[in-house]
Scaffold this active site. Structure first.
Site, mmCIF file in Angstrom:
data_model
loop_
_atom_site.group_PDB
_atom_site.id
_atom_site.type_symbol
_atom_site.label_atom_id
_atom_site.label_comp_id
_atom_site.label_asym_id
_atom_site.label_seq_id
_atom_site.Cartn_x
_atom_site.Cartn_y
_atom_site.Cartn_z
ATOM 1 N N ASP A 175 -0.681 4.237 0.757
ATOM 2 C CA ASP A 175 -1.276 5.214 1.678
ATOM 3 C C ASP A 175 -0.596 5.130 3.030
ATOM 4 O OD1 ASP A 175 -2.503 2.666 2.141
ATOM 5 O OD2 ASP A 175 -4.134 3.633 3.237
ATOM 6 N N HIS A 191 0.822 -1.210 0.000
ATOM 7 C CA HIS A 191 0.000 0.000 0.000
ATOM 8 C C HIS A 191 0.856 1.261 0.000
ATOM 9 C CE1 HIS A 191 0.265 0.767 4.487
ATOM 10 N NE2 HIS A 191 0.425 -0.544 4.536
ATOM 11 N N HIS A 198 2.615 4.026 12.534
ATOM 12 C CA HIS A 198 1.388 4.697 13.009
ATOM 13 C C HIS A 198 1.669 5.734 14.098
ATOM 14 C CE1 HIS A 198 -1.630 1.362 11.586
ATOM 15 N NE2 HIS A 198 -0.623 1.520 10.751
ATOM 16 N N GLU A 244 -5.346 0.885 2.402
ATOM 17 C CA GLU A 244 -5.105 -0.197 3.361
ATOM 18 C C GLU A 244 -5.305 0.289 4.782
ATOM 19 O OE1 GLU A 244 -3.165 -2.989 6.068
ATOM 20 O OE2 GLU A 244 -2.709 -0.876 5.833
HETATM 21 N N1 BES Z 1 1.393 -3.008 8.079
HETATM 22 C C1 BES Z 1 0.257 -3.010 8.931
HETATM 23 C C2 BES Z 1 -0.080 -4.401 9.427
HETATM 24 C C3 BES Z 1 0.836 -4.934 10.483
HETATM 25 C C4 BES Z 1 0.993 -4.237 11.667
HETATM 26 C C5 BES Z 1 1.505 -6.080 10.290
HETATM 27 C C6 BES Z 1 1.851 -4.713 12.638
HETATM 28 C C7 BES Z 1 2.359 -6.562 11.253
HETATM 29 C C8 BES Z 1 2.536 -5.868 12.419
HETATM 30 C C9 BES Z 1 -0.925 -2.415 8.209
HETATM 31 O O1 BES Z 1 -0.602 -1.289 7.455
HETATM 32 C C10 BES Z 1 -1.941 -1.991 9.225
HETATM 33 O O2 BES Z 1 -1.685 -1.058 9.931
HETATM 34 N N2 BES Z 1 -3.076 -2.656 9.245
HETATM 35 C C11 BES Z 1 -4.193 -2.279 10.052
HETATM 36 C C12 BES Z 1 -5.397 -2.928 9.454
HETATM 37 C C13 BES Z 1 -6.685 -2.178 9.589
HETATM 38 C C14 BES Z 1 -6.626 -0.745 9.246
HETATM 39 C C15 BES Z 1 -7.761 -2.879 8.780
HETATM 40 C C16 BES Z 1 -3.992 -2.753 11.484
HETATM 41 O O3 BES Z 1 -3.378 -3.797 11.741
HETATM 42 O O4 BES Z 1 -4.440 -2.016 12.379
HETATM 43 MN MN MN Z 2 1.043 -1.580 6.333
HETATM 44 MN MN MN Z 3 -0.416 0.419 8.874
#
Ligand code: BES
Ligand code: MN
Ligand code: MN
Length: 470
Positions: free
Chosen positions: A88, A86, A427, A153
């Protein structure tokens, strides 16, 4: 491979300069005012893909943010990999906590700082740079590739599923490849074989039809903030378990074997605690820290708001109060079913004196898969070549709902090669990507594409069932 490897080593500086351009675009998917930036970012990415040698580059509009697609399909008889990532990013706020501007990539003490640099722009770029190294040294790739990079995403991938449904043929592949996870720690390259699912909710409590003086009315009317706090406090029991009837019913218990595998991993509670800055770790009794994060469902409040939050004191009873909260789910739990249970619990907890509005934001399945597939094993070996360190298999607590959807729908192996670190502030303010991991990532991914190109058709289907490349 020698020319490819040399090329990657000789171009390290350029890789940083180009990533700087990518990270300079504030492609924040959740804020409407950044729509033009999202579009600019998709355009930049598409142009870059064309520039390195990918074909059929297309910016596909959706009901939300565009998907960038590209492919290169001139390796007949070789596997086809679908890469998903992604472009974004999360909002950068609170800005005052950043040590350098979030959209100006800054190198400090061996780390690259910028919003999105690890989640997921840098990791997408790792793959593009690995492909570029092949194009520049021989003009072709060892495998067929398709790239699908989405722009929502971080807000739940709402429109990608319709695209996947509509474009089954275009997305047909032998495996899904993703780099959007982390390594277990510095110097421990990791292949991820499990992610948690999630559900995300918002609840709004309305008491009086307008704000009231807390002296004139306090004690006689329901206070929505008091009530919301009481409700939220009842979502966990004293043992740290989620107090929603039926919540654990479908949870797939950890096998003895996997618990033993987890125990052997080089993971230290003390380091983990240090990373987070907490005074002690907490959670469900009877499970280790990684068990709780990777393989147990949880519930967290993500935001709670209402009433007077500005400077000084104001004696008031607010008309409304809201909370955003989410669950993380594990294998076998059904997000729709969990949503029903949560809704029921919230309705039960709310007293008849207030109005309750319950909203579902997003849902996604957990994903866990065996890791004996030749493609997944090739991923592990490639990481070991790139990092010159032993690689491990891990799960993650985060969610990438598209992975489980792809896995369920197409039954193809998913290879998750993560190059982030757990303390790189995804984040959060001061998001970063370790420069060395960025470079070794590019190298590893080049080894990976090369190795997959060497896997013959018979190995590809897994379980000995021969399958032809498409
Ligand atoms: N890259 C992350 C997912 C992730 C986080 C994988 C920590 C491994 C460890 C992804 O961009 C993300 O933040 N996903 C969200 C999903 C939601 C917005 C549907 C999440 O995990 O909060
Ligand atoms: Mn991610
Ligand atoms: Mn993320």
């Amino acid at each position: 491979m020698k020319p490819v490897v040399d090329f990657i080593q000789n171009n390290a500086d350029r890789y940083v300069e180009e990533l700087r351009e990518f990270c300079a675009i504030p492609s924040i998917s959740t804020q409407a005012e950044h729509k033009p930036d999202i579009e600019r970012c998709a355009r930049w990415l598409a142009d870059h893909m064309t520039h390195i040698g990918l074909e059929n580059v297309e910016i596909i509009s959706t009901a939300g943010h565009p998907i960038v697609y590209a492919d290169w399909l001139h390796a007949p008889g070789k596997p086809t990999l679908l890469f998903y990532g992604h472009y974004d990013v999360q909002p950068p706020e609170p800005l005052e906590l950043w040590h350098s501007p979030p959209f100006e990539l800054t190198l400090r003490d061996g780390d690259l700082y910028a919003r999105g640099v690890v989640d997921d722009k840098g990791q997408v770029f790792i793959h593009l740079k690995a492909l570029e190294a092949f194009f520049k040294n021989g003009g072709r790739l060892p495998v067929n590739v398709k790239f699908m990079i989405e722009g929502e995403e971080e807000t739940g991938s709402e429109n990608v599923y319709a695209f996947m449904q509509k474009e089954r043929e275009r997305l047909a592949c032998d495996a899904l490849v993703v780099s959007d996870t982390t390594m277990l720690g510095k110097g421990i390259p990791s292949v991820c074989y499990g992610l948690r699912g999630l559900t995300y909710f918002e609840v709004e409590i309305e008491g009086p039809s307008q704000d009231l003086h807390s002296g004139s009315f306090g004690g006689a009317v329901p206070n929505p903030i008091n009530i919301l706090c009481e409700m939220m406090a009842q979502l966990h029991d004293k043992k740290g378990r989620v107090a929603i009837p039926g919540f654990y019913k479908d949870v797939q218990p950890l096998s003895k074997k996997e618990r033993a595998q987890f125990k052997r991993l080089p993971f230290k509670d003390k380091n983990f605690q240090k990373t987070t800055g907490v005074r002690r770790l907490v959670g469900e009794k009877g499970f280790s820290t990684i068990e709780r994060i990777w393989a147990r469902p949880t519930l967290d409040i993500n935001g709670i708001f209402g009433g007077y939050t500005a400077q000084g004191a104001k004696t008031v009873i607010a008309s409304k109060a809201s909370a955003k909260f989410s669950t993380r789910l594990v294998a076998n739990q059904n997000p729709a079913k969990i949503t029903k249970l949560v809704r029921k619990r919230i309705e039960r907890l709310a007293p008849p004196s207030v109005k309750v509005k319950f909203t579902v934001h997003s849902q996604g399945d957990a994903w866990v898969s065996p890791f004996d597939h030749p493609f997944v094993q090739a991923g592990k070996t490639a990481l070991e070549q790139g990092f010159k360190k032993k690689a491990v298999f891990i799960r993650e607590g985060g969610s990438i709902p598209l992975v489980s959807t792809m896995y369920k729908r197409f039954r193809k192996p998913c290879v998750l090669l993560g190059f982030g670190l757990p303390d790189e502030n995804a984040h959060a303010p001061n998001e970063r990507l370790n420069l060395e991991n960025y470079q070794k990532g590019i190298l590893s991914v080049a080894y990976f594409y090369h190795a997959v190109g060497e896997i013959n058709g018979n190995a590809r289907g897994g379980g000995g069932k021969g399958r032809k490349a498409r």
